[in-house]
Motif scaffolding. Structure first.
Motif, PDB file in Angstrom:
ATOM      1  N   LEU B 110       0.869  -1.174   0.000  1.00 24.89           N
ATOM      2  CA  LEU B 110       0.000   0.000   0.000  1.00 24.89           C
ATOM      3  C   LEU B 110       0.913   1.235   0.000  1.00 24.89           C
ATOM      4  O   LEU B 110       1.924   1.266   0.728  1.00 24.89           O
ATOM      5  N   GLY B 286      -6.469  -4.671   1.477  1.00 15.93           N
ATOM      6  CA  GLY B 286      -6.373  -3.459   0.661  1.00 15.93           C
ATOM      7  C   GLY B 286      -7.629  -2.601   0.625  1.00 15.93           C
ATOM      8  O   GLY B 286      -7.577  -1.402   0.916  1.00 15.93           O
ATOM      9  N   ARG B 290      -7.723   1.212   2.219  1.00 13.63           N
ATOM     10  CA  ARG B 290      -7.725   2.328   1.267  1.00 13.63           C
ATOM     11  C   ARG B 290      -8.362   3.568   1.914  1.00 13.63           C
ATOM     12  O   ARG B 290      -7.882   4.674   1.747  1.00 13.63           O
ATOM     13  N   ALA B 309      -3.964   1.109  -3.025  1.00  8.57           N
ATOM     14  CA  ALA B 309      -4.034  -0.182  -2.328  1.00  8.57           C
ATOM     15  C   ALA B 309      -4.597  -1.229  -3.282  1.00  8.57           C
ATOM     16  O   ALA B 309      -5.439  -0.919  -4.123  1.00  8.57           O
TER      17      ALA B 309
END
Lengths: 239, 451
Positions: B110, B286, B290, B309
């Motif tokens: 990320l 992810g 985010r 992400a």
């Protein structure tokens, strides 16, 4: 007795509906050269009659049997089976008539080599609507009648020629046809076995079955109650 | 003599008409049904008609009677289906492996960067700034396994060399890029050291003049070992080289770079803010991170940060799977077509061999449809059998090879079921032509052959 080629042959039991009635039947095979296997044949076979059709090779015997068995159609003329005009029948209807009214015995037996004797006899009943519950008992009864109870589980290849033909007869009669058509039924058999088969046919005839036997053997033909002689596609003699 | 026109029983006729009017059976089907009522022939009870079960019984009765022929007929389908199942299985397994590799790297990274804005002069500048304590903020989030700060130190005119000598005869070369990095960077990007050690929090806090070199930057600067305590010079200031990074899972550009502690970059080069925050996250975290990462780093203005992400699974991995599947499926379909042609050929041969049997069946009352149906049914049964064997072989091939290669076998169970059914469909299609041929045989001609 000699009859004109186009005149109907007198039926043996007048007053009943004929089992088979051919009227001016011609069968041509397109050429070139065009061949007329049957030329204006008129024949009547009464219900329950035992008739032999005799003639030399090429006389039109097999063509006649094919027409009688609804395996072929006349080019010209009428064929009535048990009073029904067969030319009016559709293909599937002809198959249904073959299944329910006709039995066949062939010179070459035409047994299925990978099916047991019993399965061979059961085969026609698959197509003719014999009640399912009765099929096996009818097949066993037919095999008993031809003297093959002890061979029901055997494969045809393990049987003698006479036994195979008896299986074929059992197959033909198990579904209780009204007419039995036999094409040179003793053609592949020795004299003794031929006599057995002919005796069997006489028994079936005595039971009221209509029999038409095609043969070139005079001795076989004489066993029938009436003989029709074919020569060059015409009825040359009947009696 | 009057023509005998047989009529079905009046009761049966009336009830049939009633049923017909109620059900509105199509005319074509009606004609076929009525064909059972043949003039001069008593009607057959529906239960005693030739049914699908009879067809199936006839179709299967002789299938095993000639094992050699059966093998010849079936082998094409078995191979085709096995190849299809195996290739799809391998494709799925391979794609799973590939996706797993991608997921281990791309799907676990990320990156948070400030959004940018264009100035009036046409320059692009950051519209926000990441906080210097971004690392502990990110590491507090569930799913973040490690986080680090990274910022490129803009030194376009700097002279970076391993010796404090300015040799005017040397051709001018671009200096290696200089990045400010926090101590957690090596772990976050999956880096491995060739030698020495990485930066630590103390260097950062104290603004020590130390650096770690990427392997290619070290080559350019001629530094190959650190046990001799080498230094490099950035604009004439000495920085002790602590270690050399050999490789990284992501951000390969770091291998070309000189890495400084962020504290040092702020003290010596006036670095005002981190360029981006990099985090290693759990697979599947992810989508959730985010939004959370932006809020954690800029709670008052989360939109000022751009969070890159991954989705649940790496898109690249899925693309690879689709590509691999496509190629393998095309190859398998070609093999399968060959199998279908094989069935057609052998069934056609079987029809020719069984002309006598066809003639007999027709003579004793089988219709053309029943003959065609029997050959199609035989072909379907053979195809289904081939499909079942092929699908089984294909699945075992995938499992076997996966075991040998230490892969995780991946195969959709529906693919195996579909493979077996595909065999049946193949049989249906392949049996069509021979069945037509069989149905067209005239019994008179057929009876001349043996049974």
């Amino acid at each position: 007795m000699t009859a004109p080629a186009t005149a109907p042959i007198p039926i043996a039991t007048p007053g009943t509906t004929p089992a088979i009635e051919l009227r001016d039947v011609t069968r041509s095979f397109p050429g070139p050269p065009e061949v007329q296997a049957l030329k204006g044949v008129s024949v009547t076979v009464a219900d329950g009659e035992y008739v032999s059709i005799i003639g030399p090779s090429g006389s039109g015997k097999s063509t006649m049997l094919n027409i009688l068995g609804l395996l072929d159609r006349p080019t010209v003329g009428e064929y009535r089976l048990n009073g029904v005009l067969t030319s009016a029948l559709e293909e599937d209807e002809r198959a249904a008539v073959r299944a329910r009214q006709l039995g066949f015995v062939f010179q070459a037996f035409h047994l299925m080599s990978r099916r047991s004797v019993l399965e061979n006899v059961l085969l026609p009943m698959l197509y003719n609507g014999t009640p399912r519950a009765e099929r096996e008992s009818r097949a066993r009864e037919a095999l008993h009648r031809v003297g093959l109870d002890h061979r029901i589980g055997f494969l045809p290849g393990t049987l003698s020629g006479g036994e195979r033909q008896r299986v074929a007869v059992a197959r033909a009669v198990a579904s209780r046809p009204r007419v039995l058509l036999a094409d040179e039924p003793t053609g592949n058999l020795d004299q003794t076995t031929s006599a057995e088969i002919m005796a069997l046919f006489e028994e079936l005839h005595a039971d009221g079955l209509t029999l038409v036997v095609i043969t070139h053997d005079g001795a076989v033909a004489r066993r029938a109650s009436r003989r029709i002689r074919l020569a060059d596609g015409r009825v040359s003699e009947a009696g | 003599m009057t023509e005998q026109v047989a009529e079905p029983t009046s009761t049966g006729r009336r009830s049939w008409r009633g049923l017909r009017s109620r059900l509105r059976i199509p005319a074509r089907l009606r004609r076929r049904r009525e064909a059972a009522a043949v003039p001069g022939v008593p009607p057959v009870h529906p239960a005693d008609r030739f049914r699908f079960a009879d067809l199936l019984g006839e179709a299967t009765a002789d299938i095993g009677s000639r094992p050699g022929r059966l093998v010849t007929t079936i082998v094409g389908t078995v191979l085709g289906i096995a190849a299809l199942i195996a290739t799809i299985g391998f494709a799925q397994t391979a794609a799973g492996q590939i996706a797993r590799q991608f997921d281990r790297t791309a799907a676990t990274q990320l990156v948070v960067t400030p959004t940018t804005a264009d100035t009036r002069g046409g320059a692009t500048v950051a519209a926000a700034a990441l906080p210097w304590d971004a690392v502990p903020r990110l590491e507090r989030l569930a799913g973040v396994e490690s986080a680090a700060l990274l910022a490129e130190v803009p030194l376009p005119e700097a002279v970076i060399a391993a010796v404090p000598v300015n040799d005017p005869s040397q051709p001018p070369t671009a200096p290696p890029p200089v990045y400010a990095a926090s101590a957690e960077l090596l772990d976050t990007v999956g880096g491995r050291l060739a030698t020495g050690r990485f930066l630590d929090a103390g260097h950062d806090t104290r603004a020590d003049r130390v650096v770690v070199l990427g392997s290619r930057a070290a080559d350019r600067l001629g530094v190959h070992r650190v046990d001799t305590q080498p230094s490099i010079f950035i604009d004439g200031i000495a920085y002790a080289v602590l270690g050399i990074v050999e490789s990284t899972d992501v951000r390969a550009e770091l291998l070309n770079a000189v890495l400084l502690p962020t504290g040092t970059a702020r003290a010596d080069f006036g670095l005002r803010a981190p360029g981006d925050a990099q985090a290693r996250i759990a697979i599947g975290a992810g989508p959730q991170l985010r939004t959370q990462a932006a809020l954690a780093l800029a709670p008052d203005e989360p939109d000022s940060l751009e969070v890159n992400a991954p989705d649940g699974r790496s898109e690249l991995g899925q693309d690879v799977q689709a590509d691999v599947n496509g190629v393998f499926v095309i190859l398998s379909v070609i093999v399968l077509l060959a199998g279908g042609v094989g069935i057609t050929n052998v069934t056609m041969l079987s029809v020719m061999e069984r002309v006598g049997e066809i003639g007999l069946r027709r003579a004793i009352g089988a219709t053309r449809r029943q003959i065609a149906g029997q050959f199609v049914a035989e072909s379907v049964v053979i195809g289904l059998l081939g499909g079942l064997i092929g699908a089984t072989l294909g699945v075992f091939a995938v499992i076997g090879i996966s075991l040998v290669r230490d892969w995780t076998p991946v195969i959709d169970p529906w693919i195996a079921v579909g493979g077996a059914l595909l065999g049946a469909v193949l049989g249906l299609v392949a049996g069509g032509l021979p069945a037509r041929r069989a149905a067209a045989i005239e019994p008179v001609d057929a009876l001349r052959g043996g049974t």
